[in-house]
Scaffold this motif. Structure first.
Motif, PDB file in Angstrom:
ATOM      1  N   UNK A  17      15.672  57.486 102.084  1.00  0.00           N
ATOM      2  CA  UNK A  17      17.125  57.642 101.978  1.00  0.00           C
ATOM      3  C   UNK A  17      17.837  56.304 102.065  1.00  0.00           C
ATOM      4  N   UNK A  18      17.660  55.480 101.066  1.00  0.00           N
ATOM      5  CA  UNK A  18      18.338  54.188 101.044  1.00  0.00           C
ATOM      6  C   UNK A  18      19.776  54.392 100.570  1.00  0.00           C
ATOM      7  N   UNK A  19      20.606  53.408 100.845  1.00  0.00           N
ATOM      8  CA  UNK A  19      21.995  53.465 100.382  1.00  0.00           C
ATOM      9  C   UNK A  19      22.054  53.636  98.869  1.00  0.00           C
ATOM     10  N   UNK A  20      21.182  52.925  98.176  1.00  0.00           N
ATOM     11  CA  UNK A  20      21.167  52.996  96.709  1.00  0.00           C
ATOM     12  C   UNK A  20      20.806  54.396  96.217  1.00  0.00           C
ATOM     13  N   UNK A  21      19.818  55.015  96.845  1.00  0.00           N
ATOM     14  CA  UNK A  21      19.414  56.369  96.427  1.00  0.00           C
ATOM     15  C   UNK A  21      20.512  57.393  96.727  1.00  0.00           C
ATOM     16  N   UNK A  68      23.743  56.743  96.931  1.00  0.00           N
ATOM     17  CA  UNK A  68      24.821  56.456  95.984  1.00  0.00           C
ATOM     18  C   UNK A  68      24.479  57.022  94.606  1.00  0.00           C
ATOM     19  N   UNK A  69      23.246  56.865  94.181  1.00  0.00           N
ATOM     20  CA  UNK A  69      22.802  57.384  92.890  1.00  0.00           C
ATOM     21  C   UNK A  69      22.907  58.910  92.855  1.00  0.00           C
ATOM     22  N   UNK A  70      22.547  59.545  93.959  1.00  0.00           N
ATOM     23  CA  UNK A  70      22.646  61.001  94.031  1.00  0.00           C
ATOM     24  C   UNK A  70      24.105  61.456  93.947  1.00  0.00           C
ATOM     25  N   UNK A  71      24.990  60.748  94.621  1.00  0.00           N
ATOM     26  CA  UNK A  71      26.417  61.082  94.556  1.00  0.00           C
ATOM     27  C   UNK A  71      26.951  60.892  93.139  1.00  0.00           C
ATOM     28  N   UNK A  72      26.531  59.832  92.474  1.00  0.00           N
ATOM     29  CA  UNK A  72      26.940  59.613  91.083  1.00  0.00           C
ATOM     30  C   UNK A  72      26.428  60.727  90.187  1.00  0.00           C
ATOM     31  N   UNK A  73      25.198  61.181  90.428  1.00  0.00           N
ATOM     32  CA  UNK A  73      24.634  62.298  89.671  1.00  0.00           C
ATOM     33  C   UNK A  73      25.486  63.557  89.859  1.00  0.00           C
ATOM     34  N   UNK A  74      25.838  63.857  91.104  1.00  0.00           N
ATOM     35  CA  UNK A  74      26.645  65.048  91.383  1.00  0.00           C
ATOM     36  C   UNK A  74      28.000  64.967  90.685  1.00  0.00           C
ATOM     37  N   UNK A  75      28.616  63.794  90.696  1.00  0.00           N
ATOM     38  CA  UNK A  75      29.903  63.609  90.010  1.00  0.00           C
ATOM     39  C   UNK A  75      29.754  63.800  88.503  1.00  0.00           C
TER      40      UNK A  75
END
Length: 70
Positions: free
Chosen positions: A8-12, A14-21
């Motif tokens: 659970x890195x910050x990058x992962x 953030x990427x997951x949040x971008x995917x959800x958006x």
């Protein structure tokens, strides 16, 4: 962050949040009639590849949307 918890890195996250958006935007476009179900499915696949959501391995491999006429 410990070695055991490096999934659970910050990058992962953030990427997951971008995917959800991106998925939410695509769904809104589908619901508004701006894109077809086929286009929505293409966007789903592109979003999975682009954003690499955290739990992509458990997401269905089937299409995201099936029209009622199919």
């Amino acid at each position: 962050m410990t070695k055991e918890n490096n999934y659970y890195t910050d990058e992962r996250i953030r990427s997951d949040l971008d995917y959800q958006r991106a998925q939410r935007i695509a769904k809104n476009m589908l619901d508004s009639g701006l894109i077809s179900g086929e286009e929505f499915n293409k966007l789903c696949n592109i979003n999975r590849k682009t954003f690499s959501p955290l739990f992509v391995e458990i997401y269905p491999k089937i299409t995201c949307y099936v029209s009622e006429t199919e």
